[in-house]
Design an enzyme around this catalytic site. Structure first.
Site, PDB file in Angstrom:
ATOM      1  N   GLU A  39       0.924  -0.516   0.005  1.00  0.00           N
ATOM      2  CA  GLU A  39       0.065   0.058  -0.123  1.00  0.00           C
ATOM      3  C   GLU A  39       0.776   0.633  -0.077  1.00  0.00           C
ATOM      4  OE1 GLU A  39      -2.845   0.099   3.023  1.00  0.00           O
ATOM      5  OE2 GLU A  39      -3.957  -1.093   2.335  1.00  0.00           O
ATOM      6  N   HIS A  83      -4.899   6.871   0.371  1.00  0.00           N
ATOM      7  CA  HIS A  83      -3.755   5.547   0.342  1.00  0.00           C
ATOM      8  C   HIS A  83      -4.464   3.976  -0.758  1.00  0.00           C
ATOM      9  CE1 HIS A  83      -6.279   4.560   3.730  1.00  0.00           C
ATOM     10  NE2 HIS A  83      -6.050   2.987   3.298  1.00  0.00           N
ATOM     11  N   HIS A 124      -5.035   0.670  -1.882  1.00  0.00           N
ATOM     12  CA  HIS A 124      -5.538  -0.908  -1.743  1.00  0.00           C
ATOM     13  C   HIS A 124      -5.398  -1.678  -2.558  1.00  0.00           C
ATOM     14  CE1 HIS A 124      -9.208  -0.666   2.016  1.00  0.00           C
ATOM     15  NE2 HIS A 124      -7.275   0.361   2.205  1.00  0.00           N
ATOM     16  N   ASP A 151      -7.692   2.623   8.996  1.00  0.00           N
ATOM     17  CA  ASP A 151      -8.213   3.512   8.106  1.00  0.00           C
ATOM     18  C   ASP A 151      -9.398   3.919   8.766  1.00  0.00           C
ATOM     19  OD1 ASP A 151      -7.083   2.792   6.426  1.00  0.00           O
ATOM     20  OD2 ASP A 151      -8.379   1.695   5.288  1.00  0.00           O
TER      21      ASP A 151
HETATM   22 ZN   LIG Z   1      -7.018   1.414   4.036  1.00  0.00          ZN
END
Ligand SMILES: [Zn+2]
Length: 178
Positions: free
Chosen positions: A37, A99, A101, A112
């Site tokens: 990630e 971000h 995934h 998160d």
């Molecule tokens: Zn996440």
């Protein structure tokens, strides 16, 4: 050319736009981070009515970030300098976080949510309603993108795609004969 994306809350009170150029930059950062990630900061400005956030700049992962295949903790190195410069030169400010995934849905995890609700985040960027943009799936093909806004002390509000170019498969062809 990628079209801009627009997201809106179901009550129409809040939304986010991101240009095609920013989206391509985002996807490039996501694939650079593979197989892990990655993420960073969204900066931009709000509409005069403050009901629409326009993403104008993206910070890629600061070097003190910690990334794994299904975790990402954004670092802070250089973030203050970057934001100060954006404010000074372009009048842009912190809007939230983004971000990736990789090969997973763009749904926010409990972790998160915890990150977005951290009072330290609100304090550091003077942003009581940070946005979260998550890009999931395949960054070179069928990627998915989800946006949400985190009001403190209230459930996260999902923003749904509202741009003209986006249409959900309806399961039937509306051009078919009656
Ligand atoms: Zn996440």
């Amino acid at each position: 050319m990628t079209d801009p994306l627009t997201f809106r809350s179901s009550d129409g009170r809040f939304g986010l736009t991101i240009s095609g150029a920013q989206l391509r930059t985002l996807l490039r950062h996501c694939s650079t981070g593979l197989p892990n990630e990655t993420g960073g900061i969204l900066a931009g400005h709000y509409s005069s009515r403050r009901d629409m956030a326009h993403v104008r700049a993206l910070l890629p992962a600061p070097e003190d970030s910690v990334a794994g295949r299904s975790t990402f903790e954004r670092g802070t190195a250089g973030t203050r300098t970057w934001l100060d410069r954006l404010w000074r030169e372009r009048g842009l400010y912190y809007l939230g976080e983004w971000h990736s995934h990789p090969h997973a849905p763009p749904d926010h995890s409990p972790r998160d949510q915890q990150t977005m609700r951290n009072p330290g985040l609100v304090h550091a960027y003077a942003c009581p309603e940070p946005l979260l943009l998550i890009i999931g799936g395949d960054f070179h093909g069928e990627y998915q993108i989800a946006a949400s806004v985190f009001h403190q002390g209230r459930p996260a509000v999902e923003l749904v795609r509202a741009d003209a170019t986006f249409s959900r498969p309806t399961g039937h062809d509306r051009h078919s004969h009656d």
